[in-house]
Each structure stands twice: as structure tokens, then as C-alpha cells.
Design an enzyme around this catalytic site. Structure first.
Site, short mmCIF file in Angstrom:
data_model
loop_
_atom_site.label_atom_id
_atom_site.label_comp_id
_atom_site.label_asym_id
_atom_site.label_seq_id
_atom_site.Cartn_x
_atom_site.Cartn_y
_atom_site.Cartn_z
N TYR A 167 0.82 -1.21 0.00
CA TYR A 167 0.00 0.00 0.00
C TYR A 167 0.86 1.26 0.00
CZ TYR A 167 -4.75 1.84 0.61
OH TYR A 167 -5.97 2.44 0.41
N LYS A 197 -3.70 7.97 3.00
CA LYS A 197 -4.91 7.70 3.79
C LYS A 197 -4.75 8.19 5.22
CE LYS A 197 -7.56 5.67 0.73
NZ LYS A 197 -8.79 6.34 0.24
#
Length: 276
Positions: free
Chosen positions: A153, A160
Site C-alpha cells: 500500500y 490515507k
């Protein structure tokens, strides 16, 4: 009708499997009016899905201020106010994913932060006056739990984490106008965005092993329902929150397997539990 008469703007409808599509479909069922936005090569897809749903579609790249301003003007002309927004926009170049944390150039990292983090504040700023006209309204964004490192990620995880902080600051900034700002941290779903992450199977395995409620990575309905709840008038004092819709994985320690069904627990253990 949970959303009767609500006027909503939904970004990110790029397939019938997307979270944004599930939210839009459910909101329409609950009485809302909806405008969709899309951009670039995906705009034609959004237009086709808009025809299926019976919704107007407008072009809006959240990184282009003039396009955002044009949509604000169109919504003002169409409705004069706005009750809710779904920010379902995120992107990171391939170099910033799948092991690129230490090697991604700033240009790619900047793109990820601009699209996935800063645009949330920009959308709140530009649509804030229309939401205020409706008494405040509700902005909902899509998150993936940023409390942990997720293999592959990389910079999207950082983006995020920034989104979670951005949401709190936006809730503080827009709160005096009555606007609520929240995020939904969804479990992994097989969406277009997920297809960009080569290590997606890692996410699937974690949820299969640890979700107390189980998890279906092909069905975004549960997430769509949570979004509709945040758009509704039923959560009037909830803002600045990250609401997990992930089958319970966020609450389970990393080394803990999913609990065995009660039928598989030895009888003495059940008796002890009952006594306690």
C-alpha cells in the site's frame, strides 16, 4: 425513506462493483436525488452508469479547480443547495505502490497526496457553502485503516493517514455551519482501485482469517448502507469520525485468529463462560 428529498453529489462511480455505485443505488432507493461526477477516460463509463441509475453526470477532476467550480455552479443552478457529498476518489502512480515506498519520486508522491488527501479538503471548501444552505449536510470520504502498515500500500497508506487527519480538520472547519464530515474505513473490496495493488491477496487473506463477522470482498452493500446512514438525519452529532465497516478486523489483534463457532468450543469452557 431514509434519504427522502436529499440532494447528493457522488464521485467515483466507475463500475457496478464500486463503493460509490452501491451508495448511489441505495440512496436512490431511499428517496434521494443524485448527481454523479466523473472525468478523463472513466467519464464515459460514469455516463453509462448514470443512464442506468437515472442520474445526471457532470465532469469533475478534483485536481482541476475550474472543473470543481463549474460543478458547484451547476448544483447551485439545479438545486440551490446540497445535502451530501461522497468523496470516493483516490489514486497513486504505480511507482508509489507495491514496494515503491523508498524509491517513488516526489512527483508521484505529490500526485497521490493531491488526489487522495488534499482534494478532500478542496471539495469541502468548494461545496461547503451549498451544504450550509441546506443546514449543513454531510460529507463522507472513503478510507482504508491507516493505523497499520499494509504490504504494497506504501504511499497510498500515507495518503490515507493524511486523509484521516484532513477529515478531522475539515470537520472542525465546517462544523460551525452544521456540516458533518466523516470517513468510512472499508474492508478490502474487489474494485477498480483494488486492481492496481498487486498484493491485494494479502488483504484478502487477512480478512478471511481475522474478520469476526466474516467479509465478502465482492459486495459493497454494507459500506453503501453506512454511507447512506451518514448522509441521513439519524446521526446528527457524529463528525470527525472514522467508522469501520470491515467485519471487525480493526478490533482484532494482529496475531489472533477468528474465534471458533460456539458449537466447536468444549462444553466446560461454555459452562465457565456462563458462570462468569
Amino acid at each position: 425513506m431514509l434519504l427522502q428529498g436529499k440532494r447528493l453529489l457522488v464521485t467515483g462511480v466507475v463500475s457496478t462493483k464500486s463503493i460509490a455505485y452501491a451508495a448511489a443505488r441505495l440512496a436512490l432507493d431511499e428517496g434521494a436525488e443524485i448527481v454523479l461526477t466523473g472525468f478523463g477516460r472513466g467519464l464515459r463509463i460514469t455516463e453509462r452508469l448514470g443512464e442506468m441509475l437515472g442520474c445526471e453526470v457532470l465532469e469533475m477532476d478534483v485536481t482541476q479547480p475550474e472543473q470543481v467550480e463549474a460543478v458547484v455552479a451547476r448544483i447551485d443552478e439545479k438545486w440551490g443547495a446540497l445535502d451530501g457529498v461522497l468523496h470516493a476518489v483516490a489514486f497513486a502512480p504505480a511507482a508509489a505502490l507495491d514496494g515503491g515506498f523508498l524509491t517513488a519520486p516526489w512527483e508521484d508522491v505529490a500526485t497521490a497526496m493531491h488526489v487522495s488527501t488534499y482534494s478532500f479538503a478542496a471539495v469541502g471548501r468548494e461545496f461547503g457553502p451549498l451544504l450550509a444552505k441546506a443546514g449543513g449536510g454531510s460529507i463522507v470520504g472513503l478510507d482504508f485503516d491507516a493505523a497499520f502498515v499494509w504490504p504494497g500500500y506504501d504511499w497510498m497508506g500515507v495518503a490515507k493517514a493524511g486523509l484521516e487527519s484532513c477529515s478531522r480538520y475539515l470537520a472542525h472547519a465546517l462544523g460551525p455551519a452544521g456540516t458533518r464530515v466523516n470517513l468510512i474505513a472499508a474492508g478490502p473490496l474487489r474494485t477498480v482501485a483494488a486492481s492496481a495493488i498487486k498484493s491485494f491477496e494479502v488483504f484478502e487473506n487477512v480478512w478471511q482469517e481475522r474478520a469476526p463477522l466474516g467479509w465478502d470482498d465482492t459486495d459493497a452493500t454494507a459500506v453503501g448502507r453506512a454511507i447512506c446512514a451518514l448522509w441521513s438525519d439519524w446521526l446528527p452529532a457524529v463528525t470527525g469520525e472514522v467508522i469501520h465497516v470491515d467485519g471487525g478486523v480493526h478490533a482484532v489483534g494482529g496475531a489472533l485468529p477468528k474465534a471458533a463457532p460456539a458449537a466447536e468450543i468444549p462444553a466446560p469452557a461454555l459452562e465457565i463462560a456462563a458462570v462468569r
